[in-house]
Write an enzyme that holds these catalytic residues in place. Sequence first.
Site, PDB file in Angstrom:
ATOM      1  N   SER A 413     -54.983  12.008 -13.760  1.00 51.66           N
ATOM      2  CA  SER A 413     -55.557  10.731 -14.199  1.00 51.66           C
ATOM      3  C   SER A 413     -57.025  10.626 -13.834  1.00 51.66           C
ATOM      4  O   SER A 413     -57.716   9.778 -14.376  1.00 51.66           O
ATOM      5  CB  SER A 413     -54.834   9.528 -13.588  1.00 51.66           C
ATOM      6  OG  SER A 413     -53.707   9.860 -12.895  1.00 51.66           O
ATOM      7  N   HIS A 434     -52.656  12.932 -20.780  1.00 51.78           N
ATOM      8  CA  HIS A 434     -52.509  11.857 -19.789  1.00 51.78           C
ATOM      9  C   HIS A 434     -51.413  10.899 -20.231  1.00 51.78           C
ATOM     10  O   HIS A 434     -51.633  10.025 -21.061  1.00 51.78           O
ATOM     11  CB  HIS A 434     -53.850  11.131 -19.609  1.00 51.78           C
ATOM     12  CG  HIS A 434     -53.832  10.109 -18.522  1.00 51.78           C
ATOM     13  ND1 HIS A 434     -54.454   8.907 -18.620  1.00 51.78           N
ATOM     14  CD2 HIS A 434     -53.229  10.124 -17.302  1.00 51.78           C
ATOM     15  CE1 HIS A 434     -54.253   8.213 -17.516  1.00 51.78           C
ATOM     16  NE2 HIS A 434     -53.512   8.934 -16.702  1.00 51.78           N
ATOM     17  N   GLU A 446     -53.025   9.696 -23.812  1.00 49.98           N
ATOM     18  CA  GLU A 446     -54.443  10.043 -23.970  1.00 49.98           C
ATOM     19  C   GLU A 446     -54.533  11.567 -23.998  1.00 49.98           C
ATOM     20  O   GLU A 446     -54.103  12.234 -23.054  1.00 49.98           O
ATOM     21  CB  GLU A 446     -55.269   9.494 -22.796  1.00 49.98           C
ATOM     22  CG  GLU A 446     -55.550   7.999 -22.902  1.00 49.98           C
ATOM     23  CD  GLU A 446     -56.426   7.473 -21.765  1.00 49.98           C
ATOM     24  OE1 GLU A 446     -57.240   6.582 -22.016  1.00 49.98           O
ATOM     25  OE2 GLU A 446     -56.261   7.940 -20.614  1.00 49.98           O
ATOM     26  N   ASN A 484     -58.334   4.002 -17.925  1.00 55.94           N
ATOM     27  CA  ASN A 484     -58.570   3.708 -16.512  1.00 55.94           C
ATOM     28  C   ASN A 484     -60.042   3.471 -16.214  1.00 55.94           C
ATOM     29  O   ASN A 484     -60.375   2.758 -15.267  1.00 55.94           O
ATOM     30  CB  ASN A 484     -58.012   4.841 -15.641  1.00 55.94           C
ATOM     31  CG  ASN A 484     -56.496   4.739 -15.530  1.00 55.94           C
ATOM     32  OD1 ASN A 484     -55.901   3.701 -15.854  1.00 55.94           O
ATOM     33  ND2 ASN A 484     -55.840   5.805 -15.110  1.00 55.94           N
TER      34      ASN A 484
HETATM   35  P1  NAI Z   1     -45.376  12.979  -7.499  1.00 56.14           P
HETATM   36  O1  NAI Z   1     -45.842  13.074  -6.093  1.00 56.14           O
HETATM   37  O2  NAI Z   1     -44.259  12.059  -7.824  1.00 56.14           O
HETATM   38  O3  NAI Z   1     -44.920  14.437  -8.002  1.00 56.14           O
HETATM   39  C1  NAI Z   1     -45.650  15.607  -7.821  1.00 56.14           C
HETATM   40  C2  NAI Z   1     -44.652  16.760  -7.761  1.00 56.14           C
HETATM   41  O4  NAI Z   1     -45.342  17.976  -7.819  1.00 56.14           O
HETATM   42  C3  NAI Z   1     -43.835  16.779  -6.477  1.00 56.14           C
HETATM   43  O5  NAI Z   1     -42.455  16.794  -6.793  1.00 56.14           O
HETATM   44  C4  NAI Z   1     -44.255  18.098  -5.811  1.00 56.14           C
HETATM   45  O6  NAI Z   1     -43.185  18.714  -5.087  1.00 56.14           O
HETATM   46  C5  NAI Z   1     -44.676  18.908  -6.996  1.00 56.14           C
HETATM   47  N1  NAI Z   1     -45.589  19.981  -6.665  1.00 56.14           N
HETATM   48  C6  NAI Z   1     -46.612  19.941  -5.783  1.00 56.14           C
HETATM   49  N2  NAI Z   1     -47.232  21.139  -5.773  1.00 56.14           N
HETATM   50  C7  NAI Z   1     -46.602  21.922  -6.662  1.00 56.14           C
HETATM   51  C8  NAI Z   1     -46.782  23.263  -7.081  1.00 56.14           C
HETATM   52  N3  NAI Z   1     -47.752  24.024  -6.596  1.00 56.14           N
HETATM   53  N4  NAI Z   1     -45.945  23.758  -8.024  1.00 56.14           N
HETATM   54  C9  NAI Z   1     -44.945  23.013  -8.529  1.00 56.14           C
HETATM   55  N5  NAI Z   1     -44.744  21.731  -8.148  1.00 56.14           N
HETATM   56  C10 NAI Z   1     -45.554  21.208  -7.226  1.00 56.14           C
HETATM   57  O7  NAI Z   1     -46.670  12.689  -8.361  1.00 56.14           O
HETATM   58  P2  NAI Z   1     -46.760  11.935  -9.758  1.00 56.14           P
HETATM   59  O8  NAI Z   1     -46.899  10.496  -9.546  1.00 56.14           O
HETATM   60  O9  NAI Z   1     -45.687  12.452 -10.629  1.00 56.14           O
HETATM   61  O10 NAI Z   1     -48.181  12.461 -10.276  1.00 56.14           O
HETATM   62  C11 NAI Z   1     -48.334  13.754 -10.816  1.00 56.14           C
HETATM   63  C12 NAI Z   1     -49.594  13.789 -11.624  1.00 56.14           C
HETATM   64  O11 NAI Z   1     -49.537  12.821 -12.646  1.00 56.14           O
HETATM   65  C13 NAI Z   1     -50.864  13.471 -10.846  1.00 56.14           C
HETATM   66  O12 NAI Z   1     -51.885  14.280 -11.358  1.00 56.14           O
HETATM   67  C14 NAI Z   1     -51.115  12.013 -11.157  1.00 56.14           C
HETATM   68  O13 NAI Z   1     -52.461  11.653 -11.054  1.00 56.14           O
HETATM   69  C15 NAI Z   1     -50.676  11.985 -12.603  1.00 56.14           C
HETATM   70  N6  NAI Z   1     -50.320  10.651 -13.107  1.00 56.14           N
HETATM   71  C16 NAI Z   1     -49.548   9.819 -12.357  1.00 56.14           C
HETATM   72  C17 NAI Z   1     -49.218   8.563 -12.842  1.00 56.14           C
HETATM   73  C18 NAI Z   1     -48.340   7.651 -12.044  1.00 56.14           C
HETATM   74  O14 NAI Z   1     -48.291   6.456 -12.376  1.00 56.14           O
HETATM   75  N7  NAI Z   1     -47.622   8.144 -11.069  1.00 56.14           N
HETATM   76  C19 NAI Z   1     -49.707   8.098 -14.158  1.00 56.14           C
HETATM   77  C20 NAI Z   1     -50.447   9.084 -14.890  1.00 56.14           C
HETATM   78  C21 NAI Z   1     -50.754  10.298 -14.363  1.00 56.14           C
END
Ligand code: NAI
Length: 708
Positions: A413, A434, A446, A484
Site C-alpha cells: 500500500s 493494490h 488499483e 490513500n
Molecule cells: P499480514 O501480517 O496479515 O500477513 C502477512 C503474511 O505474510 C504473514 O502471514 C506472514 O507469515 C507472511 N510472510 C512474511 N514473510 C513472508 C515470506 N518471506 N514468504 C512468505 N510469506 C511471508 O499482513 P496483511 O495485512 O495481509 O498485509 C500484507 C500486504 O498487503 C502488505 O504489503 C500491506 O501493506 C498490504 N495491504 C494491506 C491491507 C490491509 O488492510 N491489511 C490493505 C491493502 C494492502
Amino acid sequence: MNQTVVTLDKNGDIGVIRIDNPPVNALSQPVRAGLQAAIEQVQADATIRAVVVHAAGRTFVAGADINEFSLPELPPPGFHEIFDQLERLNRPVIAAIHGTALGGGLELALACHYRIALESAKVGLPEVHLGILPGAGGTQRLPRLIGAQAALNMILKGEHVAAAKALQLGILDAVVGDEDLLAAALRYARELLSQGKGPRRTSELTVDPASVPAGLFEQARAALQKRPTGNPAPARIIDCVEAAVSKTFAEGAALEKRLVEECRRTQESAALRHRFFAEREAAKIPGLPRDLELRTIKRVGVVGAGTMGGGIAMNFVNVGIPVRIVEVEQAALERGLGVVRKNYEISVTRGRLTAEEVEQRMALLQGTLDYADLADCDLVIEAVFEDLELKKKVCTRLGEVCKPGAIIASNTSTLDIDVLAEASGRPADFLGMHFFSPANVMRLLEVVRGAKTAPAVLVTVVNLAKTIGKVPVVSGVCFGFIGNRMLESYLREAEFLLLEGASPAQIDAAIQSLGLPMGPCRMLDLAGVDVGAKVVFEQAKAGILPPDPSYRVVVQKLYELGRYGQKTGAGYYKYDGRMPLEDPEVETICRQLAAEHGIQRRSDISEQEIIERCLYPLINEGAKILEEGIAYRASDIDVVWINGYGFPDYRGGPMFWADSIGLDRIAERLDHYAQVRGNEYGYWTRAALLTRLVNEGRKFADLGIMQG
Ligand code: NAI
Ligand code: CAA
C-alpha cells in the site's frame, strides 16, 4: 424504417423483428424509431400471423440508452407509445431472449405476449442503480405478471434474475437449452398458432389485492425511512408498484412516466449514471498499441497467507483459477488456509454456497512452503509484511523462480513499485495490484503501473481484474497511489480539527451526513490505529512528511498509548462491543497535544467547516494527482473513492461532487482556510490544475485523458 438497427423479415408467415445495435442493443432513438416502423409494417401486413422479436450479437436489449438520460428531453418516439403499440398487435408476439434483457429490454419483452429465453439468459430491472425507475411500463406490467411482492422486491433490488428463476416467477414462458434461439422461438410461435393461441396482453391483467401481503407498501416505506438513501428512485418505485395494484394500467403508466422524469432530472441520478460510465471508462488504458499480445493467466501464486493473501487467493479460486499460496512456516500457512475455509463456511450458513462448493474451492487452493512451487504460475502476487527490505528479498526470489513471461505483482500500500520492480530483475513483468481489505469483498483494485511495466502486462491484469469481479483503476507510482494519497489530506484535517476542539463524534457525524458510511475516526478505529500510525511512520521514512511538528500527532499518540481502535477496545472512541462511545480521555489527550503544539482550542467548529476542511483538500489532492498524470481521468478517481472508501455513489465521487459544488467555490474555500489557518506547509495551496479550470470556467468532467 431504420434499416440498419431494426429489420423486419418474414420466415413463412412469421414476422421476425431483429434489433442490431451493438454493443448491447440499447434502445437509442434510432432503435425506437425502427421498432415503431416495424410494428406499423406488421400492422399493414395481414399475411403475418405471429411476430418474433429478437436481437443480434451478444445480448438481447440491455435497456434504454443511458446516454440519452442526460439530454434535456428524450427524443421521440417514447417507450410507452411504442411498447403499447406492440402489445396492441392482434397477432401473438414472442420475445426471444439471450444474454441479458435489462431495464427497457425486459420492458420490451413484457410488452410482447410471450417470452422464450436461453437458459443462460438473465432478466432484470436494474434502473434503481441509475437512480431512476423502470420507465417503459415495467412498474405496471411486472406486478401484473408476477404479483406485487415479487415485482417490488425485484425492482427495488435491481438484481439480474437467471432464466430458471424467471420461469418459476412467471416472467418467462419457456426456457431452452443451448440451441439456436431464433429457431426455437419460431417453433414456439408455430405451436402457439397451432393451439389457436392469440395475443396475451399483460396490461390487461389485474393484480388481485388479496394476493398482496398486508402492509407490503407501508413496510417498504418504513424500511426506507429506517435506512435512508440519497437515491431518489426507491420511494417512487414503491408508489408506482402500489399504483399497479390500485389503479388502471393507464393511470399507473401516467404516474410512472411522471416519476421517472422526476428521477432522471435529479443530481443524484446524474451522479449514478456518471458512476456507470466511469467504471467502464476506468478499464480503458489510453495510448496503447492495438495489437498487444496478452498473457494467459491459468494459475496464480500468492505469497503470504495473512489478512490480504488469503482474501486475494479467494478471488481467483471463486472463478475456478487454481492458486498456490506460499508461507514461511507451516503454522502460518495452516492459519491462513483455516481463515479462508472459515470465510467460505460462513457463506454456507448464509445460503450463498453449498458444502460441496466449499470443498471444490478449497481443492483449488494449494498451500506450500517452497517458492519453487510457484514456477508454473502465470501471475504471482506478493502480500507479505509491509517492509521494504523483506519485500525486496521476496521480489528478487520471485524473479528467480517464476517462469519467463510470468507476471509479478505486489500488494503493497505504501512502498515504491519501481524499487520492487527493479528488485525482481524483470521490471517489464512487474506491477502493483493494490487490493482493499477485505480483499475478497471490496470491489476496487488499483493497478499500479510502474515506469517499466509492459503494456501487455498492464492490460492482462486489468482484464483479469474484471474476470474476478473487481473494478480496476490504473494508478501511477506515488506514495499511497490514488486513494490513500488523497486520504492523507482528509485524515490530516480531521486530526487538526480534533486538536482545535471538535470531538471524534462531531467530525464523524459531519462526514456521515454526506452519506459516507463512517467518518475518519470510526474508520481508523476499525482499520486499526496501529495501521494508520504506521503509514505516518512510513511517510516519515520516505521523507515526504511536511516539516510540521503537529502533523498527525493524534494518531501517533493513540498508537503510543496502545489505543489501537476496536481491536483493543479503545482508540478515538472507547468501545462497548462494537459500539463506539465518546471517551473523555481522548479529549484530554487532544487538549494536551494542542497545548504542546500551540494550537488554539475553540468551540465554534461547524458541520460545514468540518466538511470543507476534510474534503476540499482531498479534492485538491485529486487535482494534483490528475496534473501529475497519476490518474488518467477525474472519473477514475471517483471510481476509486466509491468502490474503495464508501464515498456515496449518489454523489458521483469526490471529483463529480466538486464539479456540482462549483470549482470556483472549492478554490475560494481553500483560499479562505489558507488565510484563517495559515499556509506555512502548503496545505491549502491550490493545485495549478484547479486554478486553471476555475480561470477557464471549466470542470473536472471537461478534462480529457491526463498523462504525466
Ligand atoms: P499480514 O501480517 O496479515 O500477513 C502477512 C503474511 O505474510 C504473514 O502471514 C506472514 O507469515 C507472511 N510472510 C512474511 N514473510 C513472508 C515470506 N518471506 N514468504 C512468505 N510469506 C511471508 O499482513 P496483511 O495485512 O495481509 O498485509 C500484507 C500486504 O498487503 C502488505 O504489503 C500491506 O501493506 C498490504 N495491504 C494491506 C491491507 C490491509 O488492510 N491489511 C490493505 C491493502 C494492502
Ligand atoms: N446504454 C448505453 N450504453 C450501454 C448500456 C446502456 N443501457 N449498457 C451498456 N452500455 C455500453 C457500456 O457503456 C459499454 O460501452 P463501452 O464499450 O464504450 O465502454 C458497452 O455498452 C458494453 O458494456 P459493458 O462493458 O458493461 O459490457 P458487459 O458485457 O460487461 O455487460 C451488460 C453487459 C450486463 C448489459 C451491462 O452493460 C449493463 O448492465 N448495462 C446496463 C443495463 C441497465 O442498467 N439497463 C437499464 C437502462 S435504463 C432503462 O432501461 C430505463 C427504462 O426503463 C427505459
